[in-house]
Design an enzyme around this catalytic site. Structure first.
Site, PDB file in Angstrom:
ATOM      1  N   SER A 136      20.231  51.944  37.708  1.00 44.10           N
ATOM      2  CA  SER A 136      21.543  51.925  38.344  1.00 44.10           C
ATOM      3  C   SER A 136      21.489  52.235  39.847  1.00 44.10           C
ATOM      4  CB  SER A 136      22.429  52.921  37.597  1.00 44.10           C
ATOM      5  OG  SER A 136      23.730  52.884  38.050  1.00 44.10           O
TER       6      SER A 136
ATOM      7  N   SER B 242      23.263  67.594  36.111  1.00 39.57           N
ATOM      8  CA  SER B 242      23.293  66.127  36.083  1.00 39.57           C
ATOM      9  C   SER B 242      22.561  65.634  34.841  1.00 39.57           C
ATOM     10  CB  SER B 242      22.605  65.589  37.330  1.00 39.57           C
ATOM     11  OG  SER B 242      22.190  64.257  37.115  1.00 39.57           O
TER      12      SER B 242
END
Ligand code: NG1
Ligand code: ZN
Length: 565
Positions: A66, A512
């Site tokens: 991504s 994260s």
């Protein structure tokens, strides 16, 4: 049929496990590409079992990292209808990826087979796609070896965006059925989107050029192909940052994440007042829009702005079409700007649901509505239509000239047609930057709205997103849809104490799922205060909870009483 340990052994020998701990996180496995070979091989094995569990339906595997830098890569699995892998299987993925020997791998596979009641004599079908990262090609080989070691079939579709893979997977699995999603080909995807877009904007005046930052990734060539299917008079696009030939350039000072986090324009643009621009990320499932106002100041229209635009537009169409009992809802995460939530709830009177970070959570919450609009602030999201909504749009009677509705009927007719077209235009499987781009453009054309007018709906509260590298991010445990921490002990109380000192203050910390960092988000009445609050919380995390590396100068320090020192 028992698992053929010999085959697994042979294949595993080609993809030996490194001394690394892997976790299937928010976006599948994602890390440095050079430690991923064995992981992707095991994902191939798991994809076969998942397909067998679904009676041989296609399972998708997308090889991408991504918005991460070029040297990273990753993989995520896609369910038959195009959703992200069922959460209950993420644990299996993690276990398999960490198996140290072929015997351990075989034992875990056998456990999954037993636990899930899988008939391993069934056919298994897997499709794979990848973004432009050079490491992708070898990783497809690893995946293929995994699929074949368990006797599955694999079709390699080559380069594509993540949402295209999700689209293809759903098309393949619904082919020839009443709920057929579309033609299972790249061309089928372009045709479906461009046809739906054209149905909405036909006869309306188009807007000025839309400049799109392709992040030097797969979105750029894909967009150029899509543009060929759209009549120039409906939309003029210009793709910037389309250098996919130079792998180092991917997401480098470009792309949706760079623009959103930095709140600034990407490289490659000479931004002038009035220019309309947007940025995709490296696999084209995110998009944010941006422009310069009259004074030349950079202005961002992020996922929250897209969600409010779409929710308001669709709600108005439903009313105008006089279709009863359609529940429109918006789904957000803690990263949504507080001003957007207030606008949706108080001005639009649309309910808002909050979920933890990660689109799989938002997607499921959006399914609870007839029209579920979900977007992460970073620009990843879509709009889901329930079966009930789709049926209602298609059974609504379109007024014809003979129905004495000449005046009242025209807007009603257009509203029904637009709703129908939106169900084709908006990717129902996953957030899709290209589909979202066309949706936004279709709305702006329909409403004859500029970016500036769109931006006026509400004013964002100033915010700041930061990250801190710590020795072990798994020490941080987020609760209450990521708005608070239950661990480490005492940190949440310290955060709340600081937040209370700021007008419109809000801040939260979470580990994260895609990077080895802890993220810090802060919001306050002014940009200076949002920055200050963020830097105080960053300091708290760094100083008291295992910050590693050089301490950034901007981080602030507080004493035991919570006062700045
Ligand atoms: P992490 O790294 O877990 O914060 C990021 C995004 C998520 C989601 C995933 C998947 C932010 C703050 N976080 O996750 O929202 O999009 O990537 O790509 O934007
Ligand atoms: Zn992405």
């Amino acid at each position: 049929m028992p698992i053929d340990v010999r085959l697994i052994k042979e294949a595993f020998a080609k993809h030996p496990k490194l001394d690394v701990k892997y976790t299937y996180g928010t976006a599948g496995f994602r890390t440095k590409a050079n430690v991923l070979d064995s992981v992707i091989f095991t994902v191939g094995l798991l994809a076969v079992l998942r397909s067998q569990k679904h009676d041989g339906k296609y399972i998708g595997a997308m090889i991408t990292a991504s918005h991460n830098p070029a040297e990273d890569n990753g993989v995520k699995l896609v369910e038959p209808r195009g959703e992200m892998l069922a959460q209950s299987w993420e644990g299996y993925a993690t276990e398999l990826a960490n198996a140290a020997t072929a015997e351990e791998l075989a034992r875990i596979l056998e456990d999954v087979v037993a636990k899930e009641g899988i008939d391993t004599s069934k056919n298994a079908n897997v499709i794979v796609g990848r973004d432009t990262r050079p490491s992708g090609e070898a990783l497809v080989v690893a995946l293929t070896d995994g699929v074949k070691a368990l006797g599955g079939n694999i079709e390699d579709y080559g380069l594509m965006t993540t949402p295209q893979l999700h689209y293809l997977n759903r098309c393949l699995n619904t082919r020839g059925q009443p709920d057929a999603y579309g033609e299972p080909s790249e061309e089928g995807y372009y045709k479906k989107l461009s046809d739906a877009f054209t149905r909405i904007v036909i006869g309306k005046s188009n807007q000025s050029i839309l400049y799109i930052d392709g992040a030097n990734g797969i979105g750029a060539p894909t967009l150029q192909k899509l543009a060929k299917y759209i009549p120039k008079e409906s939309l003029s696009l210009e793709v910037v940052n389309d250098n996919v030939g130079d792998p180092k350039k991917l997401n480098l000072q470009a792309g949706a994440d760079y623009v959103k986090v930095g709140q600034k324009k990407p490289e490659g643009f000479d931004l002038k007042p009035g220019m309309r621009c947007a940025s995709l990320d490296g696999d084209a499932d995110r998009i944010v829009f941006w422009y310069a106002d009259k004074s030349g100041t950079f202005k961002l229209l992020d996922g929250d702005k897209i969600a409010t635009l779409a929710a308001e537009f669709i709600m108005r169409l439903v009313r105008s079409a006089e279709i009863p009992d359609i529940r429109v809802g918006v789904v957000q995460t803690a990263y949504a700007n507080g001003a957007s939530t207030a606008y949706v709830k108080n001005t639009l009177n649309i309910p808002v649901t909050f979920t933890p970070t990660g689109v799989k959570h938002l997607h499921h919450a959006a399914e609870e509505f007839d029209v579920g609009v979900y977007f992460e602030a970073n620009g990843h999201g879509t709009v889901l239509f329930s079966d009930k909504a789709i049926k209602a749009f298609h059974s609504a009677k379109i007024p014809t000239p003979g129905m004495d509705l000449a005046l009242k009927g025209a807007p009603e007719k257009k509203a029904i047609e637009t709703l129908r077209a939106l169900t084709d235009l908006i990717n129902q499987t996953v957030g899709d930057a290209l589909s979202d781009m066309l949706m936004v453009e279709a709305i702006l054309v329909s409403e004859n709205q500029s970016f500036e007018e769109w931006d006026k709906a509400y004013t964002d509260l100033p915010s700041r997103l930061e990250k801190v590298k710590v020795s072990n991010r798994h020490d941080f445990v987020a609760i209450k849809a990521d708005t608070e921490l239950s661990k480490p002990d005492g940190l949440q109380a310290k955060i709340s104490q600081q937040v209370a000192k700021f007008k419109h203050g809000r801040s939260f910390v979470r580990p994260s799922g895609t990077e080895d960092v802890v993220r810090i988000y802060a919001e306050a009445d002014t940009q200076e205060n949002a920055d200050l609050l963020a830097n105080i919380i960053c300091g708290l995390v760094y100083d008291y909870h295992g910050g590693v590396g050089e301490r950034p100068a901007a981080f602030r320090k507080v004493n035991a009483e919570g006062n700045l020192v």
